[in-house]
Design a protein around this motif. Structure first.
Motif, PDB file in Angstrom:
ATOM      1  N   LEU A  97      10.184  -2.484   1.726  1.00  0.00           N
ATOM      2  CA  LEU A  97       9.554  -2.877   2.993  1.00  0.00           C
ATOM      3  C   LEU A  97       8.502  -1.840   3.368  1.00  0.00           C
ATOM      4  CD1 LEU A  97      12.777  -3.973   4.905  1.00  0.00           C
ATOM      5  CD2 LEU A  97      10.862  -5.483   4.315  1.00  0.00           C
ATOM      6  N   GLU A  98       7.625  -2.240   4.252  1.00  0.00           N
ATOM      7  CA  GLU A  98       6.490  -1.385   4.605  1.00  0.00           C
ATOM      8  C   GLU A  98       6.816  -0.553   5.849  1.00  0.00           C
ATOM      9  OE1 GLU A  98       1.895  -2.260   5.775  1.00  0.00           O
ATOM     10  OE2 GLU A  98       2.875  -3.739   4.485  1.00  0.00           O
ATOM     11  N   PRO A  99       6.829   0.789   5.747  1.00  0.00           N
ATOM     12  CA  PRO A  99       7.103   1.625   6.922  1.00  0.00           C
ATOM     13  C   PRO A  99       6.051   1.401   8.008  1.00  0.00           C
ATOM     14  CG  PRO A  99       7.218   2.922   4.910  1.00  0.00           C
ATOM     15  CD  PRO A  99       6.635   1.589   4.537  1.00  0.00           C
ATOM     16  N   GLY A 100       6.508   1.341   9.252  1.00  0.00           N
ATOM     17  CA  GLY A 100       5.575   1.183  10.372  1.00  0.00           C
ATOM     18  C   GLY A 100       5.242  -0.266  10.691  1.00  0.00           C
TER      19      GLY A 100
ATOM     20  N   ARG B  48       0.816  -1.232   0.000  1.00  0.00           N
ATOM     21  CA  ARG B  48       0.000   0.000   0.000  1.00  0.00           C
ATOM     22  C   ARG B  48       0.841   1.269   0.000  1.00  0.00           C
ATOM     23  NH1 ARG B  48      -5.747  -0.696   2.787  1.00  0.00           N
ATOM     24  NH2 ARG B  48      -6.213  -2.738   1.952  1.00  0.00           N
ATOM     25  N   TYR B  49       1.939   1.227   0.736  1.00  0.00           N
ATOM     26  CA  TYR B  49       2.794   2.413   0.832  1.00  0.00           C
ATOM     27  C   TYR B  49       3.273   2.854  -0.555  1.00  0.00           C
ATOM     28  CZ  TYR B  49       6.923   5.237   1.911  1.00  0.00           C
ATOM     29  OH  TYR B  49       7.854   6.240   1.962  1.00  0.00           O
ATOM     30  N   PHE B  50       3.760   1.886  -1.353  1.00  0.00           N
ATOM     31  CA  PHE B  50       4.288   2.232  -2.675  1.00  0.00           C
ATOM     32  C   PHE B  50       3.182   2.536  -3.677  1.00  0.00           C
ATOM     33  CE2 PHE B  50       8.302   0.664  -1.060  1.00  0.00           C
ATOM     34  CZ  PHE B  50       9.161   1.596  -1.607  1.00  0.00           C
ATOM     35  N   ILE B  51       2.038   1.860  -3.561  1.00  0.00           N
ATOM     36  CA  ILE B  51       0.907   2.186  -4.440  1.00  0.00           C
ATOM     37  C   ILE B  51       0.543   3.654  -4.243  1.00  0.00           C
ATOM     38  CG2 ILE B  51      -1.556   1.781  -4.877  1.00  0.00           C
ATOM     39  CD1 ILE B  51      -1.032  -1.201  -4.122  1.00  0.00           C
ATOM     40  N   GLN B  52       0.464   4.051  -2.976  1.00  0.00           N
ATOM     41  CA  GLN B  52       0.096   5.434  -2.662  1.00  0.00           C
ATOM     42  C   GLN B  52       1.193   6.409  -3.101  1.00  0.00           C
ATOM     43  OE1 GLN B  52      -1.467   5.792   1.278  1.00  0.00           O
ATOM     44  NE2 GLN B  52      -1.537   8.012   1.214  1.00  0.00           N
ATOM     45  N   GLN B  53       2.455   6.037  -2.839  1.00  0.00           N
ATOM     46  CA  GLN B  53       3.569   6.919  -3.235  1.00  0.00           C
ATOM     47  C   GLN B  53       3.582   7.167  -4.741  1.00  0.00           C
ATOM     48  OE1 GLN B  53       7.578   5.895  -2.299  1.00  0.00           O
ATOM     49  NE2 GLN B  53       7.642   7.560  -0.830  1.00  0.00           N
TER      50      GLN B  53
ATOM     51  N   GLN C 207      21.663   1.857   9.711  1.00  0.00           N
ATOM     52  CA  GLN C 207      20.496   2.580  10.258  1.00  0.00           C
ATOM     53  C   GLN C 207      19.247   2.538   9.376  1.00  0.00           C
ATOM     54  OE1 GLN C 207      20.703   4.319  13.441  1.00  0.00           O
ATOM     55  NE2 GLN C 207      22.480   3.001  13.499  1.00  0.00           N
ATOM     56  N   PHE C 208      19.199   1.576   8.430  1.00  0.00           N
ATOM     57  CA  PHE C 208      17.975   1.447   7.631  1.00  0.00           C
ATOM     58  C   PHE C 208      16.853   0.871   8.504  1.00  0.00           C
ATOM     59  CE2 PHE C 208      21.238   1.226   4.243  1.00  0.00           C
ATOM     60  CZ  PHE C 208      20.777   2.262   3.449  1.00  0.00           C
ATOM     61  N   MET C 209      17.250  -0.009   9.428  1.00  0.00           N
ATOM     62  CA  MET C 209      16.274  -0.648  10.316  1.00  0.00           C
ATOM     63  C   MET C 209      16.841  -0.663  11.730  1.00  0.00           C
ATOM     64  SD  MET C 209      14.942  -3.984   8.195  1.00  0.00           S
ATOM     65  CE  MET C 209      13.235  -3.828   8.740  1.00  0.00           C
ATOM     66  N   TYR C 210      15.961  -0.881  12.697  1.00  0.00           N
ATOM     67  CA  TYR C 210      16.445  -1.161  14.044  1.00  0.00           C
ATOM     68  C   TYR C 210      15.804  -2.454  14.518  1.00  0.00           C
ATOM     69  CZ  TYR C 210      12.102   0.699  16.128  1.00  0.00           C
ATOM     70  OH  TYR C 210      10.810   0.919  16.479  1.00  0.00           O
ATOM     71  N   ARG C 211      16.496  -3.094  15.467  1.00  0.00           N
ATOM     72  CA  ARG C 211      16.047  -4.391  15.967  1.00  0.00           C
ATOM     73  C   ARG C 211      15.886  -4.309  17.468  1.00  0.00           C
ATOM     74  NH1 ARG C 211      20.423  -8.027  14.618  1.00  0.00           N
ATOM     75  NH2 ARG C 211      21.428  -7.031  16.363  1.00  0.00           N
ATOM     76  N   GLU C 212      14.771  -4.826  17.949  1.00  0.00           N
ATOM     77  CA  GLU C 212      14.543  -4.891  19.390  1.00  0.00           C
ATOM     78  C   GLU C 212      13.776  -6.163  19.698  1.00  0.00           C
ATOM     79  OE1 GLU C 212      12.644  -2.153  22.979  1.00  0.00           O
ATOM     80  OE2 GLU C 212      12.756  -1.346  20.945  1.00  0.00           O
ATOM     81  N   ASP C 213      14.355  -6.994  20.586  1.00  0.00           N
ATOM     82  CA  ASP C 213      13.735  -8.273  20.968  1.00  0.00           C
ATOM     83  C   ASP C 213      13.379  -9.128  19.750  1.00  0.00           C
ATOM     84  OD1 ASP C 213      13.879  -7.490  23.660  1.00  0.00           O
ATOM     85  OD2 ASP C 213      11.937  -6.485  23.544  1.00  0.00           O
ATOM     86  N   GLY C 214      14.294  -9.139  18.767  1.00  0.00           N
ATOM     87  CA  GLY C 214      14.086  -9.985  17.593  1.00  0.00           C
ATOM     88  C   GLY C 214      13.069  -9.444  16.602  1.00  0.00           C
ATOM     89  N   ILE C 215      12.584  -8.215  16.827  1.00  0.00           N
ATOM     90  CA  ILE C 215      11.614  -7.585  15.917  1.00  0.00           C
ATOM     91  C   ILE C 215      12.313  -6.450  15.179  1.00  0.00           C
ATOM     92  CG2 ILE C 215       9.422  -6.309  15.762  1.00  0.00           C
ATOM     93  CD1 ILE C 215       9.086  -9.260  16.547  1.00  0.00           C
ATOM     94  N   TYR C 216      12.091  -6.412  13.869  1.00  0.00           N
ATOM     95  CA  TYR C 216      12.736  -5.425  13.002  1.00  0.00           C
ATOM     96  C   TYR C 216      11.712  -4.422  12.490  1.00  0.00           C
ATOM     97  CZ  TYR C 216      16.708  -8.659  12.805  1.00  0.00           C
ATOM     98  OH  TYR C 216      17.767  -9.457  13.127  1.00  0.00           O
ATOM     99  N   GLU C 217      12.148  -3.165  12.411  1.00  0.00           N
ATOM    100  CA  GLU C 217      11.265  -2.127  11.869  1.00  0.00           C
ATOM    101  C   GLU C 217      12.104  -1.093  11.128  1.00  0.00           C
ATOM    102  OE1 GLU C 217       7.698   0.872  13.395  1.00  0.00           O
ATOM    103  OE2 GLU C 217       8.520  -0.611  14.770  1.00  0.00           O
ATOM    104  N   LEU C 218      11.546  -0.545  10.052  1.00  0.00           N
ATOM    105  CA  LEU C 218      12.261   0.494   9.297  1.00  0.00           C
ATOM    106  C   LEU C 218      12.436   1.741  10.155  1.00  0.00           C
ATOM    107  CD1 LEU C 218      10.698   0.641   5.709  1.00  0.00           C
ATOM    108  CD2 LEU C 218      13.040   0.048   6.288  1.00  0.00           C
TER     109      LEU C 218
END
Length: 197
Positions: A140-143, A74-79, A173-184
């Motif tokens: 990847l999908e932001p958020g 959805r992010y890229f469709i909208q962009q 610094q493209f992503m960060y990791r916390e408790d095995g979970i990754y996010e942009l």
């Protein structure tokens, strides 16, 4: 977003079957078999159209054993839609040539990525490597929060060395990791290749 990307976006949408696939995926993730049944077409036909949509970054896919699941990006469709409107209404009279940075990025993507989107090799040169990594994380999908397994599966679509690329995502610094979970990370935090000499 340069003109070429806008054109590719509209080319990907310029097919009734691809539009129907996107419509079905608006209800949620679906596998190729389910899409084929709902659209009354063969699975190879679904695969063909899905490849076109994926090339334009309009869908994502993940593999679970022998089954491939598709989802709207959805992010890229909208962009892409917003970039099209901006170009038509505001940018149409301006310079249409790609800026130097966009040309550099296009050249790296052309040289290091195959037509099917796979990364041929991780660039050795730092600037080119950052461009390749940026190109991957832009899909990847932001958020969205990704498990390590999901990130590995995502990277494996492009290159078999998922562990190295996953580490590079964090290091730069493209992503960060916390408790095995990754996010942009927000784009402002990414290591910007434009500043590399």
């Amino acid at each position: 977003m340069q003109l070429e990307k806008i054109v590719n976006y509209h080319k990907a949408l310029a097919d009734p079957t691809r539009l129907r696939i996107l419509l079905l995926l608006s209800e949620g993730e679906m596998n190729g078999q389910a899409l084929a049944e709902k659209l009354n077409i063969s699975q190879p036909t679904v695969t063909h159209h899905a490849a076109k949509l994926r090339e334009a970054a309009l869908i994502t896919e993940r593999r679970e054993k022998n089954t491939v699941y598709f989802a709207q990006n959805r992010y890229f469709i909208q962009q892409h839609a917003e970039a099209s409107l901006k170009f038509i209404f505001k940018e149409g009279g301006k310079e249409m040539a790609e800026p130097e940075n966009a040309q550099t990025k296009s050249a790296v993507i052309r040289n290091f990525f195959a037509k099917d989107g796979r990364l041929r090799q991780i660039p050795a040169q730092y600037k080119k490597k950052l461009i390749a990594l940026e190109h991957l994380v832009e899909q990847l999908e932001p958020g969205r929060k990704y498990s390590e397994k999901e990130i590995n599966e995502f990277i494996k679509q492009f290159h078999e060395d998922f562990a190295t690329i996953r580490r590079e995502f964090i290091m730069h610094q493209f992503m960060y990791r916390e408790d095995g979970i990754y996010e942009l990370n927000p784009r402002e935090q990414w290591t910007h290749w434009e500043n590399v000499k």
